[in-house]
Design a protein around this motif. Sequence first.
Motif, PDB file in Angstrom:
ATOM      1  N   ILE A  10       4.480  11.958  -5.828  1.00 15.54           N
ATOM      2  CA  ILE A  10       5.936  11.924  -6.045  1.00 15.54           C
ATOM      3  C   ILE A  10       6.402  13.288  -6.571  1.00 15.54           C
ATOM      4  O   ILE A  10       7.433  13.821  -6.141  1.00 15.54           O
ATOM      5  CB  ILE A  10       6.314  10.783  -7.021  1.00 15.54           C
ATOM      6  N   SER A  11       5.622  13.876  -7.469  1.00  7.49           N
ATOM      7  CA  SER A  11       5.983  15.172  -8.058  1.00  7.49           C
ATOM      8  C   SER A  11       6.191  16.250  -6.999  1.00  7.49           C
ATOM      9  O   SER A  11       7.111  17.060  -7.089  1.00  7.49           O
ATOM     10  CB  SER A  11       4.884  15.658  -9.011  1.00  7.49           C
ATOM     11  N   ARG A  12       5.321  16.261  -5.983  1.00  4.26           N
ATOM     12  CA  ARG A  12       5.440  17.293  -4.945  1.00  4.26           C
ATOM     13  C   ARG A  12       6.742  17.187  -4.167  1.00  4.26           C
ATOM     14  O   ARG A  12       7.132  18.114  -3.461  1.00  4.26           O
ATOM     15  CB  ARG A  12       4.325  17.283  -3.913  1.00  4.26           C
ATOM     16  N   MET A  13       7.394  16.028  -4.256  1.00  2.16           N
ATOM     17  CA  MET A  13       8.655  15.826  -3.544  1.00  2.16           C
ATOM     18  C   MET A  13       9.850  16.203  -4.427  1.00  2.16           C
ATOM     19  O   MET A  13      10.986  16.144  -3.970  1.00  2.16           O
ATOM     20  CB  MET A  13       8.803  14.357  -3.136  1.00  2.16           C
ATOM     21  N   GLY A  57       6.441  20.829   0.748  1.00  2.00           N
ATOM     22  CA  GLY A  57       6.368  19.411   0.415  1.00  2.00           C
ATOM     23  C   GLY A  57       6.453  18.522   1.642  1.00  2.00           C
ATOM     24  O   GLY A  57       5.876  17.455   1.683  1.00  2.00           O
ATOM     25  N   GLU A  58       7.155  18.971   2.631  1.00  2.59           N
ATOM     26  CA  GLU A  58       7.335  18.152   3.830  1.00  2.59           C
ATOM     27  C   GLU A  58       6.694  18.714   5.087  1.00  2.59           C
ATOM     28  O   GLU A  58       6.746  18.097   6.126  1.00  2.59           O
ATOM     29  CB  GLU A  58       8.826  17.901   4.081  1.00  2.59           C
ATOM     30  N   ALA A 103       6.576   7.668  -1.551  1.00  2.00           N
ATOM     31  CA  ALA A 103       6.589   8.823  -2.467  1.00  2.00           C
ATOM     32  C   ALA A 103       7.936   9.541  -2.365  1.00  2.00           C
ATOM     33  O   ALA A 103       8.576   9.855  -3.373  1.00  2.00           O
ATOM     34  CB  ALA A 103       5.457   9.785  -2.125  1.00  2.00           C
ATOM     35  N   ARG A 104       8.377   9.761  -1.137  1.00  8.75           N
ATOM     36  CA  ARG A 104       9.637  10.451  -0.878  1.00  8.75           C
ATOM     37  C   ARG A 104      10.806   9.673  -1.490  1.00  8.75           C
ATOM     38  O   ARG A 104      11.687  10.229  -2.115  1.00  8.75           O
ATOM     39  CB  ARG A 104       9.805  10.528   0.649  1.00  8.75           C
ATOM     40  N   GLU A 105      10.770   8.374  -1.307  1.00  6.74           N
ATOM     41  CA  GLU A 105      11.857   7.524  -1.786  1.00  6.74           C
ATOM     42  C   GLU A 105      11.864   7.462  -3.323  1.00  6.74           C
ATOM     43  O   GLU A 105      12.915   7.595  -3.954  1.00  6.74           O
ATOM     44  CB  GLU A 105      11.663   6.134  -1.173  1.00  6.74           C
ATOM     45  N   VAL A 108       0.841  -1.208   0.000  1.00  3.15           N
ATOM     46  CA  VAL A 108       0.000   0.000   0.000  1.00  3.15           C
ATOM     47  C   VAL A 108       0.877   1.261   0.000  1.00  3.15           C
ATOM     48  O   VAL A 108       1.761   1.413   0.845  1.00  3.15           O
ATOM     49  CB  VAL A 108      -1.004  -0.002   1.172  1.00  3.15           C
ATOM     50  N   PHE A 109       0.604   2.124  -0.958  1.00  2.40           N
ATOM     51  CA  PHE A 109       1.382   3.351  -1.171  1.00  2.40           C
ATOM     52  C   PHE A 109       1.262   4.289   0.032  1.00  2.40           C
ATOM     53  O   PHE A 109       0.205   4.424   0.619  1.00  2.40           O
ATOM     54  CB  PHE A 109       0.843   4.048  -2.418  1.00  2.40           C
ATOM     55  N   ASN A 110       2.382   4.929   0.373  1.00  3.20           N
ATOM     56  CA  ASN A 110       2.347   5.937   1.444  1.00  3.20           C
ATOM     57  C   ASN A 110       3.393   7.022   1.172  1.00  3.20           C
ATOM     58  O   ASN A 110       4.123   6.970   0.188  1.00  3.20           O
ATOM     59  CB  ASN A 110       2.567   5.277   2.815  1.00  3.20           C
ATOM     60  N   GLN A 111       3.418   8.002   2.069  1.00  3.08           N
ATOM     61  CA  GLN A 111       4.285   9.167   1.876  1.00  3.08           C
ATOM     62  C   GLN A 111       5.765   8.793   1.834  1.00  3.08           C
ATOM     63  O   GLN A 111       6.547   9.385   1.091  1.00  3.08           O
ATOM     64  CB  GLN A 111       4.016  10.162   3.015  1.00  3.08           C
TER      65      GLN A 111
END
Length: 252
Positions: free
Chosen positions: A152-155, A166-167, A99-101, A93-96
């Motif tokens: 992912i883009s926002r990171m 972003g964070e 996304a960051r990684e 399951v996708f999570n923040q």
Amino acid sequence: MNFHVLTLFPEMIENGMNTSITGRAIAKGLLSLEAINIRDFAFNKHNKVDDYPYGGGAGMLMQAEPVYLAYESIEKRVGRKPRVVYLTPQGQVFNQKMAREMAQEEDLVFLCGHYEGIDERVLEEIVTDYVSIGDYVLTGGELPAMVMMDSISRMVPGVLNNEESGETESFAGNLLEHPQYSRPEEWHGKKVPEVLLSGHHANIEKWRREQSIYRTAQRRPDLLKNSDLTNKEWNYVRQLRKQWKEEGLENK
Ligand code: ADE
């Protein structure tokens, strides 16, 4: 960041991603996006990419070869084996954190399935990550791919106007974001919390942190175990829980 999407509906990806913040980032060259139509790699004269599953069962499957050829066209251009995400309810399951990684990658390939899925053999050969966006079933992988690309883009540095935001929003430190207020100072009889009008920066930060913790404890208590709470803040959470429990008992 270069996004490559393998799909039967490239216009869906292009329309979604060329809008709003991701659209601006693509126009600025901070992101690139190519949506590759798997149908262009069909090897029969009817451009057919699906067939019946061996062993019987409902629905059709996407065949291995067109998916593989479409993937190969990316691999050849990129010059190495990129990370390939297959969107499936069977994935992690996708999570923040993911996304960051993933935002650290130079190229990301998203493979969007349709019908009843994709021939297992091509998945075994090309997929590096099986990802789900939640425990529900969608008609295809396009929306999940767009959900992932958006977060992912926002990171990616420069995509958001305010570099830090972003964070600093929800999930930073595994806490939800505090409530926010804009003008007017009073609306429908509700006033903006006094502290936010005080101009006292330290008090505002303290209030926001407390609100984040309160909100997370109330709405997403599962996140707290991975959060960065101090001992004092844990005491606050315990106190809240005790209070809520007592209120719950009182109500019965
Ligand atoms: N494809 C269909 N449903 C999905 C989901 N929940 N997550 C990712 N891909 C999917």
